[in-house]
Design a protein around this motif. Structure first.
Motif, PDB file in Angstrom:
ATOM      1  N   LYS A   3      23.423  52.294 -16.183  1.00 64.67           N
ATOM      2  CA  LYS A   3      22.142  51.989 -16.816  1.00 64.67           C
ATOM      3  C   LYS A   3      21.525  50.775 -16.113  1.00 64.67           C
ATOM      4  N   TYR A   4      20.203  50.852 -15.919  1.00 62.50           N
ATOM      5  CA  TYR A   4      19.458  49.771 -15.289  1.00 62.50           C
ATOM      6  C   TYR A   4      18.229  49.456 -16.120  1.00 62.50           C
ATOM      7  N   LEU A   5      17.928  48.169 -16.202  1.00 61.14           N
ATOM      8  CA  LEU A   5      16.710  47.722 -16.847  1.00 61.14           C
ATOM      9  C   LEU A   5      15.733  47.361 -15.733  1.00 61.14           C
ATOM     10  N   TYR A  41      15.422  58.901 -17.535  1.00 62.06           N
ATOM     11  CA  TYR A  41      14.549  58.064 -18.358  1.00 62.06           C
ATOM     12  C   TYR A  41      15.144  57.938 -19.755  1.00 62.06           C
ATOM     13  N   ARG A  42      15.319  56.717 -20.218  1.00 66.80           N
ATOM     14  CA  ARG A  42      15.865  56.482 -21.551  1.00 66.80           C
ATOM     15  C   ARG A  42      14.844  55.849 -22.490  1.00 66.80           C
ATOM     16  N   PHE A  81       8.842  47.306 -19.573  1.00 62.56           N
ATOM     17  CA  PHE A  81      10.183  47.593 -19.075  1.00 62.56           C
ATOM     18  C   PHE A  81      10.467  49.080 -19.148  1.00 62.56           C
ATOM     19  N   TYR A  82      11.473  49.481 -18.394  1.00 67.51           N
ATOM     20  CA  TYR A  82      12.063  50.812 -18.496  1.00 67.51           C
ATOM     21  C   TYR A  82      13.572  50.658 -18.525  1.00 67.51           C
ATOM     22  N   LEU A  83      14.214  51.485 -19.300  1.00 67.24           N
ATOM     23  CA  LEU A  83      15.662  51.623 -19.291  1.00 67.24           C
ATOM     24  C   LEU A  83      15.945  52.995 -18.696  1.00 67.24           C
ATOM     25  N   ALA A  94      14.920  52.705  -5.695  1.00 62.46           N
ATOM     26  CA  ALA A  94      14.028  53.733  -5.158  1.00 62.46           C
ATOM     27  C   ALA A  94      13.048  54.202  -6.236  1.00 62.46           C
ATOM     28  N   ALA A  95      13.525  54.371  -7.451  1.00 62.16           N
ATOM     29  CA  ALA A  95      12.639  54.766  -8.549  1.00 62.16           C
ATOM     30  C   ALA A  95      11.641  53.647  -8.859  1.00 62.16           C
ATOM     31  N   ALA A  96      12.113  52.411  -8.896  1.00 60.71           N
ATOM     32  CA  ALA A  96      11.244  51.276  -9.217  1.00 60.71           C
ATOM     33  C   ALA A  96      10.122  51.126  -8.192  1.00 60.71           C
TER      34      ALA A  96
END
Length: 118
Positions: A3-5, A41-42, A81-83, A94-96
């Motif tokens: 998991k990444y914030l 995507y969470r 933010f995204y989790l 890469a997504a960011a």
């Protein structure tokens, strides 16, 4: 999967000055980000202005000091933010890179792994 914030920073004054057309482009960029992340995507949210923040600070006693405003006065504010779940940091970065704030002169993105105590 880890998991990444993904933290989105920028200038609130610049964000507030955006036109409806610019906001539509930005919204499409965020939709493209969520589509690219797919099942990873969470959670994600835009934050209210830092003027609405309430900060609690340790005082050395049982009662923290409670003040109106952000933790620090800075030029850049945390705007959202995204989790996400991603196989590794490279995939999360890469997504960011897809986030529209990186196309603004004042934008910055921070990607942080979440500690798994499980």
């Amino acid at each position: 999967m880890a998991k990444y914030l993904i933290l989105i920073y920028g200038s609130e004054q610049e964000w507030d000055a955006q036109t409806p057309a610019e906001l539509d482009v930005k919204g499409a960029g965020h939709a493209a980000f969520r589509a690219a992340v797919g099942d990873g995507y969470r959670l994600g949210a835009e934050l209210e202005s830092v003027t609405t923040a309430t900060t609690l600070r340790a005082t050395g006693s049982d009662a923290p000091a409670v003040t109106d405003g952000p933790f620090m006065e800075t030029k850049e504010a945390l705007g959202g933010f995204y989790l996400v779940d991603a196989p590794d940091l490279d995939a999360a970065v890469a997504a960011a890179r897809l986030l529209p704030e990186l196309r603004e002169q004042h934008g910055a993105i921070e990607v942080r792994p979440i500690v798994d105590h499980g």
